[in-house]
Design an enzyme around this catalytic site. Structure first.
Site, mmCIF file in Angstrom:
data_model
loop_
_atom_site.group_PDB
_atom_site.id
_atom_site.type_symbol
_atom_site.label_atom_id
_atom_site.label_comp_id
_atom_site.label_asym_id
_atom_site.label_seq_id
_atom_site.Cartn_x
_atom_site.Cartn_y
_atom_site.Cartn_z
ATOM 1 N N SER A 76 -0.337 5.851 -5.949
ATOM 2 C CA SER A 76 -1.580 6.335 -6.555
ATOM 3 C C SER A 76 -1.371 7.581 -7.421
ATOM 4 C CB SER A 76 -2.640 6.609 -5.481
ATOM 5 O OG SER A 76 -2.324 7.788 -4.773
ATOM 6 N N LYS A 113 -3.432 13.724 -3.184
ATOM 7 C CA LYS A 113 -4.330 13.525 -4.327
ATOM 8 C C LYS A 113 -4.498 14.865 -5.048
ATOM 9 C CE LYS A 113 -5.631 9.166 -3.627
ATOM 10 N NZ LYS A 113 -4.435 8.879 -2.841
#
Lengths: 155, 420
Positions: A76, A113
């Site tokens: 990701s 993230k």
């Protein structure tokens, strides 16, 4: 968002930052190698302890007691060069999270993230269009574990 | 004023930092060979799970998935301990590492408000650096600092810090404490005190020190004086119920060579093992610390630790060999080392040592001759290390640590996984 551990995160229940504690930058590691001039010829015996080879630790570890390594699983974050299998250097002492890459705990799982605050809400952005951003809601068990300071990638 | 900084539920918390799924859950940590409960999370305490032998009710909680268990992971605990201690040393003067999860610091000369501010800062910083919670008690003496620390842990409204500037203010708290809860007082002494009508810590404080010395010992007399606010530097530590012990301190001058540090470490191992023998205890894991002087800003800094596991032993030779191996692992040349120390983990009574396949020590342990011999051998230590290294680290031991979490902070192959 009542994460029992660690409890003293400066996040309000709505995800905004209620208080940033003062960061103390008075105790970074000294890098004596740079303190001394590069010697031509034989070094002075008094300085022989300074003549070590470059140590990667002194570059990537600013705060040894707060620095941990983690391994990445997943893609990701691939657009900023963090991919499956990479090792990340995580500095827990960094307390300004905004726009940094963080290791966060969401509902008992580690995730990596980009930490952003949008309209007083924490949003964790992926760096890969295939992955949606994660909006942190009050029902979620959320905390920031540490800030990623380096990526170690085997080529 | 003396501060006692103590990690809350240290072993269980170390596990929870790297396994978020364990956070807020009842969790117990087992001794080596998974025989005894040696640590509990606060949630496990609330379930009513006690320390010691694994009981049927513990097994029941595990079966019904109400309770998580982990085998002890001393590589992790040793590393997390040094991170906590390093953080404390950055913030506080004269930090004395006292055990794997406790340290004393000298806060003399600060106002009460400043102490409170500093202690909260320390708590915040340790939590941020390591994910671990500490409680801090401050008082005139170490024994009272322990009492204050106990309060800091038990009263949520104190936010983890309890400062008892006035020694008299301890009266009511001491009244509610059994003598056995006072630092350094074991079960035996506590029972004997009860026989004399001394039931709580306040009664002990108010007993006549001279009489105490005559009936008990000079050690207990010092405890009485400490409860009164008179600091006794020669305070002996409580040894009976301890789980770990630590020995080490800074060198007179900086040492650069491995061969110069070895004798110092041997000395500390000897001290530690002598203390182990005194209470007939044995250990199954140790951590060696090595660090430079962080206050000398102009030198290259290094602070490392390494842990070794071995089958449960009180054998000086084995333990010293293991410590020297750990030292070799941590040592790197090019630094001016300032401090070395050893920490023995998972102490058990000698009679509880499980029989080992690798038992080779009968007949040579615990003798003064051995101590003498070791001192002689120190001169030629390198050879000796090689000779005894092969004996330690039985694989038999590892097989029994069935529930051990990875060495998250000390092994490249066992790093925590984060999902990207």
């Amino acid at each position: 968002m009542n994460n029992p551990n660690p409890p003293s995160l400066p996040l309000k229940s709505d995800g905004s930052i209620s208080k940033i504690w003062f960061a103390d930058d008075s105790q970074g590691i000294e890098l004596p190698f740079y303190d001394t001039k590069v010697q031509a010829g034989f070094p002075s015996p008094a300085e022989d302890h300074l003549e070590q080879r470059l140590d990667l630790n002194t570059l990537v570890i600013e705060n040894p007691s707060a620095t941990f390594f983690v391994r990445v699983a997943g893609e990701s974050m691939k657009d900023i060069g963090i991919t499956d299998g990479d090792i990340l250097v995580v500095d827990r002492s960094i307390e300004s999270w905004e726009n940094r890459i963080v290791v966060a705990v969401i509902d008992s799982e580690f995730t990596i993230k980009r930490f952003t605050t949008q309209n007083e809400t924490v949003v964790l952005e992926a760096e890969n269009p295939d992955y949606p951003a994660i909006k942190i809601t009050p029902e979620m068990d959320f905390s920031v574990w540490g800030v990623v300071s380096w990526t170690l990638k085997k080529l | 004023m003396i501060a006692l900084i103590d990690c809350n539920n240290f072993y269980a918390s170390c596990e929870q930092v790297f396994q978020p799924q364990l956070a807020g859950k009842p969790l117990v940590v087992l001794s080596n060979n998974d025989g005894n409960v040696i640590a509990r999370s606060s949630e496990a305490k609330k379930l009513g799970i006690g320390m010691g032998v694994l009981t049927g009710s513990v097994h029941g909680f595990v079966r019904s998935h109400e309770l998580q268990i982990r085998s002890s992971n001393y590589a992790l605990y040793g590393d997390m301990s040094s991170r906590v201690m390093e953080t404390l040393e950055e913030l506080l003067p004269n930090v004395e590492r006292y055990s794997i999860d406790e340290a004393f610091a000298d806060l003399s000369g600060l106002s009460r408000a400043r102490m409170l501010e500093l202690c909260q800062h320390v708590r915040h910083r340790v939590q941020r650096h390591t994910g671990l919670q500490v409680s801090i008690g401050v008082a005139q003496t170490k024994t009272l600092a322990k009492v204050a620390n106990r309060l800091a842990k038990r009263r949520p409204e104190l936010s983890g810090v309890c400062i008892g500037t006035e020694t008299e203010s301890f009266g009511r708290i001491l009244e509610q404490m059994e003598t056995g809860d006072v630092w350094g007082i074991g079960r035996k002494i506590s029972r004997k005190l009860t026989g004399f009508g001394i039931h709580n810590a306040k009664q002990l404080r108010d007993a006549d020190p001279v009489w105490i010395k005559k009936q008990f010992s000079v050690v207990l007399m010092r405890t009485v004086l400490e409860l009164r606010g008179e600091s006794c530097l020669k305070l002996e530590e409580p040894e009976e119920s301890r789980k770990s012990l630590m020995c080490g301190r800074s060198f007179g001058k900086p040492l650069k060579e491995l061969e110069d540090i070895r004798p110092a470490l041997t000395h500390f191992v000897q001290n530690a093992v002598t203390r182990l023998w005194k209470y007939k205890q044995a250990t199954s894991a140790l951590t060696v610390y090595l660090s430079t002087n962080r206050f000398r800003k102009n030198i290259a800094q290094r602070s490392v630790s390494a842990s070794v596991e071995l089958s449960t032993t009180d054998n000086l030779i084995l333990l010293n060999a293991a410590a020297q191996r750990a030292l070799e692992q941590t040592f790197e040349s090019g630094f001016e080392y300032h401090k070395v120390g050893v920490l023995l983990h998972d102490l058990v009574a000698v009679k509880n040592i499980p029989a080992s396949l690798f038992e080779t020590e009968s007949g040579i342990k615990n003798s003064p001759e051995l101590m003498w011999a070791v001192r002689k051998i120190n001169a030629k230590f390198g050879r000796y290390t090689v000779a005894s290294a092969s004996v330690s680290g039985s694989s038999d031991w590892r097989a029994r640590s069935k529930f051990r979490s990875p060495a998250f902070t000390t092994c490249w192959n066992e790093l925590p996984l984060v999902q990207a």
